[in-house]
Design an enzyme around this catalytic site. Sequence first.
Site, PDB file in Angstrom:
ATOM      1  N   ARG A  17      44.049  41.476  25.164  1.00 32.84           N
ATOM      2  CA  ARG A  17      43.338  41.379  23.887  1.00 32.84           C
ATOM      3  C   ARG A  17      42.162  42.340  23.774  1.00 32.84           C
ATOM      4  O   ARG A  17      42.023  43.048  22.778  1.00 32.84           O
ATOM      5  CB  ARG A  17      42.744  39.968  23.687  1.00 32.84           C
ATOM      6  CG  ARG A  17      43.648  38.987  23.076  1.00 32.84           C
ATOM      7  CD  ARG A  17      43.268  37.617  23.582  1.00 32.84           C
ATOM      8  NE  ARG A  17      43.564  37.585  24.996  1.00 32.84           N
ATOM      9  CZ  ARG A  17      44.763  37.280  25.471  1.00 32.84           C
ATOM     10  NH1 ARG A  17      45.718  36.924  24.680  1.00 32.84           N
ATOM     11  NH2 ARG A  17      44.995  37.306  26.769  1.00 32.84           N
ATOM     12  N   THR A  18      41.311  42.330  24.770  1.00 30.72           N
ATOM     13  CA  THR A  18      40.077  43.102  24.645  1.00 30.72           C
ATOM     14  C   THR A  18      40.407  44.585  24.522  1.00 30.72           C
ATOM     15  O   THR A  18      39.926  45.274  23.622  1.00 30.72           O
ATOM     16  CB  THR A  18      39.160  42.838  25.857  1.00 30.72           C
ATOM     17  OG1 THR A  18      38.962  41.429  25.953  1.00 30.72           O
ATOM     18  CG2 THR A  18      37.823  43.525  25.704  1.00 30.72           C
TER      19      THR A  18
ATOM     20  N   LYS B 134      41.350  57.227  44.797  1.00 37.41           N
ATOM     21  CA  LYS B 134      40.934  58.186  45.832  1.00 37.41           C
ATOM     22  C   LYS B 134      39.521  57.913  46.327  1.00 37.41           C
ATOM     23  O   LYS B 134      38.961  58.682  47.087  1.00 37.41           O
ATOM     24  CB  LYS B 134      40.993  59.617  45.275  1.00 37.41           C
ATOM     25  CG  LYS B 134      42.355  60.028  44.751  1.00 37.41           C
ATOM     26  CD  LYS B 134      42.297  61.457  44.222  1.00 37.41           C
ATOM     27  CE  LYS B 134      43.567  61.832  43.496  1.00 37.41           C
ATOM     28  NZ  LYS B 134      43.399  63.049  42.676  1.00 37.41           N
TER      29      LYS B 134
ATOM     30  N   HIS C  76      30.307  38.940  28.778  1.00 34.18           N
ATOM     31  CA  HIS C  76      31.395  39.486  27.960  1.00 34.18           C
ATOM     32  C   HIS C  76      30.908  39.431  26.497  1.00 34.18           C
ATOM     33  O   HIS C  76      31.417  38.653  25.692  1.00 34.18           O
ATOM     34  CB  HIS C  76      32.641  38.624  28.179  1.00 34.18           C
ATOM     35  CG  HIS C  76      33.930  39.220  27.693  1.00 34.18           C
ATOM     36  ND1 HIS C  76      33.986  40.333  26.873  1.00 34.18           N
ATOM     37  CD2 HIS C  76      35.218  38.837  27.902  1.00 34.18           C
ATOM     38  CE1 HIS C  76      35.259  40.596  26.612  1.00 34.18           C
ATOM     39  NE2 HIS C  76      36.019  39.715  27.219  1.00 34.18           N
TER      40      HIS C  76
ATOM     41  N   ARG D   7      35.389  47.508  31.545  1.00 28.38           N
ATOM     42  CA  ARG D   7      35.606  46.195  32.181  1.00 28.38           C
ATOM     43  C   ARG D   7      35.713  46.428  33.678  1.00 28.38           C
ATOM     44  O   ARG D   7      36.425  47.328  34.127  1.00 28.38           O
ATOM     45  CB  ARG D   7      36.872  45.531  31.666  1.00 28.38           C
ATOM     46  CG  ARG D   7      37.247  44.303  32.494  1.00 28.38           C
ATOM     47  CD  ARG D   7      38.351  43.490  31.890  1.00 28.38           C
ATOM     48  NE  ARG D   7      37.895  42.766  30.709  1.00 28.38           N
ATOM     49  CZ  ARG D   7      38.633  41.863  30.077  1.00 28.38           C
ATOM     50  NH1 ARG D   7      39.836  41.583  30.504  1.00 28.38           N
ATOM     51  NH2 ARG D   7      38.165  41.245  29.011  1.00 28.38           N
TER      52      ARG D   7
END
Length: 310
Positions: free
Chosen positions: A53-54, A82, A131, A103
Amino acid sequence: MRHDHLITSKQLSRADIETVLDRAAEIDADPAAVADRHANTLLGLLFFEPSTRTKMSFETAMKRLGGDVVDMGSIESSSVKKGETLADTVRVIEGYADALVLRHPREGAAKMASEYVDVPLLNAGDGAGHHPTQTLLDLYTIRENAGLDDLTIGIMGDLKYGRTVHSLAHALTNFDTRQHFVSPESLQLPREVVYDLHQVDESATIREHDSLEEILPSLDVLYVTRIQRERFPDEREYQKVAGEYQIDADTLEAASDDLTIMHPLPRVDEIAPAIDDTDYAAYFDQAHNGVPVRMALLDLFLSEGGETDE
Ligand code: NCD
Protein backbone atom coordinates in the site's frame (compact mmCIF):
# COMPACT_ATOMS: atom_id res chain seq x y z
CA MET A 1 3.13 24.23 7.23
CA ARG A 2 6.85 24.48 6.83
CA HIS A 3 9.00 21.40 7.31
CA ASP A 4 12.05 20.22 5.39
CA HIS A 5 11.25 16.54 5.95
CA LEU A 6 8.48 14.44 7.45
CA ILE A 7 10.03 12.12 10.00
CA THR A 8 7.51 11.67 12.81
CA SER A 9 3.99 12.75 13.58
CA LYS A 10 5.39 14.57 16.64
CA GLN A 11 6.48 17.40 14.36
CA LEU A 12 2.91 18.00 13.13
CA SER A 13 0.77 20.64 14.78
CA ARG A 14 -2.99 20.61 14.56
CA ALA A 15 -2.76 23.33 11.89
CA ASP A 16 -0.28 21.23 9.87
CA ILE A 17 -2.58 18.22 10.03
CA GLU A 18 -5.59 20.27 8.99
CA THR A 19 -3.66 21.78 6.09
CA VAL A 20 -2.85 18.32 4.74
CA LEU A 21 -6.32 16.89 5.31
CA ASP A 22 -8.07 19.89 3.76
CA ARG A 23 -5.80 19.77 0.74
CA ALA A 24 -6.42 16.02 0.43
CA ALA A 25 -10.17 16.60 0.51
CA GLU A 26 -9.85 19.22 -2.23
CA ILE A 27 -7.80 16.85 -4.36
CA ASP A 28 -10.19 13.97 -3.67
CA ALA A 29 -13.09 16.10 -4.89
CA ASP A 30 -11.35 17.17 -8.10
CA PRO A 31 -8.22 15.15 -8.90
CA ALA A 32 -8.20 16.39 -12.50
CA ALA A 33 -7.36 19.89 -11.27
CA VAL A 34 -3.88 18.74 -10.18
CA ALA A 35 -3.20 16.21 -12.95
CA ASP A 36 -0.25 18.20 -14.34
CA ARG A 37 0.74 20.10 -11.26
CA HIS A 38 4.04 18.31 -10.77
CA ALA A 39 4.91 17.32 -14.32
CA ASN A 40 8.62 16.47 -14.69
CA THR A 41 8.91 15.77 -10.98
CA LEU A 42 10.55 12.55 -9.86
CA LEU A 43 9.97 10.83 -6.55
CA GLY A 44 12.67 8.44 -5.31
CA LEU A 45 11.35 5.29 -3.64
CA LEU A 46 13.69 3.56 -1.21
CA PHE A 47 11.99 0.60 0.43
CA PHE A 48 14.26 -1.59 2.53
CA GLU A 49 11.26 -3.51 3.89
CA PRO A 50 8.22 -5.08 2.20
CA SER A 51 5.39 -2.73 1.27
CA THR A 52 2.30 -2.87 -0.92
CA ARG A 53 0.00 0.00 0.00
CA THR A 54 2.50 2.61 1.07
CA LYS A 55 4.77 2.18 -1.90
CA MET A 56 2.06 1.81 -4.50
CA SER A 57 -0.01 4.69 -3.17
CA PHE A 58 3.03 6.98 -3.18
CA GLU A 59 3.70 5.92 -6.74
CA THR A 60 0.06 6.45 -7.72
CA ALA A 61 0.03 9.82 -5.97
CA MET A 62 3.15 11.06 -7.77
CA LYS A 63 1.84 9.88 -11.15
CA ARG A 64 -1.59 11.42 -10.55
CA LEU A 65 0.18 14.73 -9.96
CA GLY A 66 1.83 14.41 -13.37
CA GLY A 67 5.21 13.20 -12.12
CA ASP A 68 6.95 9.84 -12.05
CA VAL A 69 9.01 7.67 -9.73
CA VAL A 70 12.48 6.17 -9.65
CA ASP A 71 12.55 3.05 -7.55
CA MET A 72 15.61 1.57 -5.87
CA GLY A 73 13.91 -1.83 -6.17
CA SER A 74 14.49 -4.70 -3.83
CA ILE A 75 17.51 -4.82 -1.54
CA GLU A 76 18.55 -8.01 -3.32
CA SER A 77 18.96 -6.19 -6.62
CA SER A 78 20.54 -2.97 -5.30
CA SER A 79 24.00 -1.95 -4.10
CA VAL A 80 22.81 -2.32 -0.51
CA LYS A 81 23.61 -5.98 -1.11
CA LYS A 82 27.25 -4.93 -1.67
CA GLY A 83 27.36 -3.23 1.71
CA GLU A 84 26.54 0.36 0.78
CA THR A 85 25.54 2.48 3.76
CA LEU A 86 22.13 4.16 3.96
CA ALA A 87 23.82 7.57 4.11
CA ASP A 88 25.57 6.91 0.80
CA THR A 89 22.47 5.45 -0.85
CA VAL A 90 20.29 8.48 -0.04
CA ARG A 91 23.01 10.94 -1.09
CA VAL A 92 23.20 9.24 -4.47
CA ILE A 93 19.46 8.97 -5.05
CA GLU A 94 18.80 12.58 -4.05
CA GLY A 95 20.74 13.47 -7.20
CA TYR A 96 18.13 11.63 -9.27
CA ALA A 97 14.92 12.72 -7.57
CA ASP A 98 13.08 15.79 -6.25
CA ALA A 99 11.92 14.08 -3.06
CA LEU A 100 12.55 10.75 -1.34
CA VAL A 101 10.33 8.24 0.42
CA LEU A 102 12.17 5.89 2.76
CA ARG A 103 11.11 2.75 4.56
CA HIS A 104 13.72 1.02 6.67
CA PRO A 105 13.73 -1.68 9.36
CA ARG A 106 15.84 0.42 11.74
CA GLU A 107 14.19 2.86 14.12
CA GLY A 108 15.68 6.32 13.58
CA ALA A 109 16.82 5.52 10.01
CA ALA A 110 14.66 8.24 8.42
CA LYS A 111 15.95 10.89 10.81
CA MET A 112 19.54 9.90 10.17
CA ALA A 113 19.08 9.75 6.38
CA SER A 114 17.35 13.15 6.33
CA GLU A 115 20.53 14.71 7.72
CA TYR A 116 22.37 13.79 4.52
CA VAL A 117 19.94 15.19 1.96
CA ASP A 118 18.55 18.55 0.89
CA VAL A 119 15.45 17.29 -0.94
CA PRO A 120 12.38 16.50 1.21
CA LEU A 121 12.52 13.05 2.77
CA LEU A 122 9.29 11.40 3.90
CA ASN A 123 9.45 8.58 6.43
CA ALA A 124 7.36 5.63 5.24
CA GLY A 125 8.13 3.61 8.37
CA ASP A 126 11.30 3.20 10.44
CA GLY A 127 11.30 -0.10 12.30
CA ALA A 128 8.97 0.03 15.28
CA GLY A 129 9.33 3.82 15.31
CA HIS A 130 7.01 6.00 13.26
CA HIS A 131 4.88 6.04 10.13
CA PRO A 132 3.60 9.62 9.81
CA THR A 133 2.14 9.43 6.30
CA GLN A 134 0.00 6.48 7.39
CA THR A 135 -1.13 8.61 10.33
CA LEU A 136 -2.31 11.36 8.02
CA LEU A 137 -4.44 8.97 6.02
CA ASP A 138 -5.71 7.45 9.26
CA LEU A 139 -6.70 10.91 10.49
CA TYR A 140 -8.36 11.68 7.16
CA THR A 141 -10.41 8.48 7.49
CA ILE A 142 -11.32 9.20 11.12
CA ARG A 143 -12.34 12.74 10.23
CA GLU A 144 -14.60 11.47 7.43
CA ASN A 145 -16.25 8.80 9.53
CA ALA A 146 -16.39 10.06 13.10
CA GLY A 147 -14.87 13.54 13.27
CA LEU A 148 -11.66 14.34 15.11
CA ASP A 149 -13.02 16.09 18.16
CA ASP A 150 -14.90 14.53 21.02
CA LEU A 151 -13.64 11.21 19.77
CA THR A 152 -13.37 7.98 21.73
CA ILE A 153 -10.97 5.62 20.00
CA GLY A 154 -9.78 2.13 20.87
CA ILE A 155 -6.39 1.12 19.50
CA MET A 156 -5.88 -2.61 19.70
CA GLY A 157 -3.26 -5.23 18.91
CA ASP A 158 0.50 -4.84 18.80
CA LEU A 159 1.05 -1.53 20.52
CA LYS A 160 4.67 -2.31 21.32
CA TYR A 161 6.05 -2.76 17.82
CA GLY A 162 3.26 -1.09 15.80
CA ARG A 163 4.72 2.09 14.31
CA THR A 164 1.33 3.18 12.94
CA VAL A 165 0.07 3.18 16.53
CA HIS A 166 2.95 5.25 17.88
CA SER A 167 2.44 7.86 15.19
CA LEU A 168 -1.34 7.94 15.45
CA ALA A 169 -1.37 8.22 19.25
CA HIS A 170 0.87 11.27 19.06
CA ALA A 171 -1.10 12.98 16.36
CA LEU A 172 -4.36 12.44 18.25
CA THR A 173 -3.10 14.48 21.20
CA ASN A 174 -3.71 17.53 18.98
CA PHE A 175 -7.44 16.83 19.16
CA ASP A 176 -10.02 16.30 21.85
CA THR A 177 -9.81 12.52 22.06
CA ARG A 178 -9.97 9.73 24.58
CA GLN A 179 -7.55 6.98 23.65
CA HIS A 180 -8.04 3.42 24.93
CA PHE A 181 -5.17 1.03 24.27
CA VAL A 182 -6.02 -2.67 24.22
CA SER A 183 -3.30 -5.32 24.08
CA PRO A 184 -1.81 -8.31 25.84
CA GLU A 185 0.49 -7.14 28.60
CA SER A 186 3.60 -8.11 26.64
CA LEU A 187 2.61 -5.85 23.73
CA GLN A 188 1.62 -2.74 25.64
CA LEU A 189 2.57 0.68 24.39
CA PRO A 190 6.26 1.26 25.22
CA ARG A 191 6.58 3.23 28.46
CA GLU A 192 8.52 5.99 26.70
CA VAL A 193 5.61 6.50 24.27
CA VAL A 194 3.13 6.79 27.16
CA TYR A 195 5.48 9.21 28.91
CA ASP A 196 5.85 11.26 25.73
CA LEU A 197 2.10 11.43 25.19
CA HIS A 198 1.66 12.89 28.66
CA GLN A 199 4.54 15.29 28.07
CA VAL A 200 2.93 16.78 24.96
CA ASP A 201 -0.54 16.82 26.45
CA GLU A 202 -0.78 16.80 30.24
CA SER A 203 -4.50 16.26 30.11
CA ALA A 204 -4.29 13.46 27.53
CA THR A 205 -6.88 10.80 28.29
CA ILE A 206 -4.98 7.57 27.88
CA ARG A 207 -6.15 4.28 29.33
CA GLU A 208 -4.70 0.82 28.93
CA HIS A 209 -6.70 -2.39 28.93
CA ASP A 210 -6.10 -6.07 28.33
CA SER A 211 -9.60 -6.69 27.02
CA LEU A 212 -11.84 -4.89 24.58
CA GLU A 213 -15.04 -5.86 26.32
CA GLU A 214 -15.33 -3.12 28.91
CA ILE A 215 -14.74 -0.24 26.50
CA LEU A 216 -16.20 -1.45 23.19
CA PRO A 217 -19.68 0.06 23.70
CA SER A 218 -18.18 3.54 24.22
CA LEU A 219 -16.02 3.57 21.08
CA ASP A 220 -16.53 5.72 17.98
CA VAL A 221 -13.53 4.15 16.25
CA LEU A 222 -11.72 0.86 16.76
CA TYR A 223 -8.24 0.82 15.17
CA VAL A 224 -7.00 -2.76 14.91
CA THR A 225 -3.39 -3.71 14.15
CA ARG A 226 -1.48 -6.79 13.11
CA ILE A 227 0.92 -8.45 15.54
CA GLN A 228 4.29 -7.45 14.03
CA ARG A 229 5.74 -10.94 13.82
CA GLU A 230 8.91 -9.80 12.03
CA ARG A 231 9.93 -7.59 14.98
CA PHE A 232 9.80 -10.30 17.65
CA PRO A 233 13.30 -11.33 18.72
CA ASP A 234 11.92 -14.78 19.56
CA GLU A 235 9.30 -16.60 17.43
CA ARG A 236 8.01 -18.41 20.56
CA GLU A 237 7.01 -15.07 22.05
CA TYR A 238 5.00 -14.34 18.89
CA GLN A 239 3.24 -17.70 19.11
CA LYS A 240 2.13 -16.89 22.67
CA VAL A 241 0.11 -13.87 21.52
CA ALA A 242 -0.77 -14.76 17.91
CA GLY A 243 -4.50 -14.83 17.29
CA GLU A 244 -5.39 -13.42 20.72
CA TYR A 245 -7.27 -10.37 19.56
CA GLN A 246 -9.80 -11.09 16.86
CA ILE A 247 -12.89 -9.21 15.81
CA ASP A 248 -15.89 -11.08 14.47
CA ALA A 249 -19.65 -10.58 14.36
CA ASP A 250 -20.05 -11.88 17.92
CA THR A 251 -17.49 -9.43 19.27
CA LEU A 252 -19.40 -6.57 17.70
CA GLU A 253 -22.73 -7.31 19.33
CA ALA A 254 -21.82 -4.91 22.11
CA ALA A 255 -20.60 -2.17 19.75
CA SER A 256 -22.39 1.04 18.84
CA ASP A 257 -24.08 0.93 15.42
CA ASP A 258 -21.94 3.92 14.44
CA LEU A 259 -18.63 2.23 15.25
CA THR A 260 -15.99 2.61 12.55
CA ILE A 261 -13.41 -0.18 12.32
CA MET A 262 -10.03 0.69 10.85
CA HIS A 263 -6.84 -1.26 10.17
CA PRO A 264 -3.67 -0.03 8.42
CA LEU A 265 -3.50 -3.44 6.66
CA PRO A 266 -2.19 -5.98 5.94
CA ARG A 267 -4.41 -8.00 8.27
CA VAL A 268 -3.65 -11.56 9.18
CA ASP A 269 -6.58 -12.83 11.24
CA GLU A 270 -7.46 -9.79 13.38
CA ILE A 271 -10.71 -9.01 11.59
CA ALA A 272 -12.98 -11.76 10.26
CA PRO A 273 -13.74 -11.33 6.54
CA ALA A 274 -17.46 -11.40 7.43
CA ILE A 275 -17.03 -7.86 8.81
CA ASP A 276 -15.79 -6.52 5.45
CA ASP A 277 -19.26 -5.99 4.00
CA THR A 278 -20.73 -4.36 7.10
CA ASP A 279 -21.07 -0.62 7.70
CA TYR A 280 -18.43 -0.90 10.42
CA ALA A 281 -15.61 -1.63 7.98
CA ALA A 282 -13.61 1.39 6.83
CA TYR A 283 -10.24 -0.29 6.22
CA PHE A 284 -10.41 -0.54 2.44
CA ASP A 285 -11.53 3.09 2.14
CA GLN A 286 -8.72 3.91 4.55
CA ALA A 287 -6.19 2.26 2.19
CA HIS A 288 -7.67 4.14 -0.78
CA ASN A 289 -7.38 7.42 1.12
CA GLY A 290 -3.63 6.94 0.95
CA VAL A 291 -3.66 8.35 -2.57
CA PRO A 292 -5.30 11.78 -2.04
CA VAL A 293 -3.50 12.22 1.28
CA ARG A 294 -0.10 11.43 -0.25
CA MET A 295 -0.93 13.63 -3.24
CA ALA A 296 -1.62 16.47 -0.79
CA LEU A 297 1.59 15.80 1.10
CA LEU A 298 3.72 15.62 -2.03
CA ASP A 299 2.08 18.77 -3.34
CA LEU A 300 2.84 20.63 -0.12
CA PHE A 301 6.44 19.42 0.04
CA LEU A 302 7.17 19.91 -3.66
CA SER A 303 5.59 23.28 -4.13
CA GLU A 304 7.88 25.98 -5.39
CA GLY A 305 11.11 26.44 -3.49
CA GLY A 306 10.03 23.86 -0.93
CA GLU A 307 7.74 26.55 0.48
CA THR A 308 4.97 24.72 2.25
CA ASP A 309 3.37 27.61 4.11
CA GLU A 310 -0.39 27.90 3.95
C1 NCD B 1 1.82 -0.95 8.28
C2 NCD B 1 3.32 -0.80 8.43
O1 NCD B 1 4.08 -1.06 7.48
O2 NCD B 1 3.72 -0.37 9.51
N1 NCD B 1 1.41 -1.16 6.97
C3 NCD B 1 1.13 -0.06 6.20
O3 NCD B 1 1.98 0.76 5.94
N2 NCD B 1 -0.13 0.09 5.79
C4 NCD B 1 1.22 -1.91 9.22
C5 NCD B 1 1.72 -3.32 9.29
O4 NCD B 1 2.65 -3.72 8.58
O5 NCD B 1 1.16 -4.06 10.09
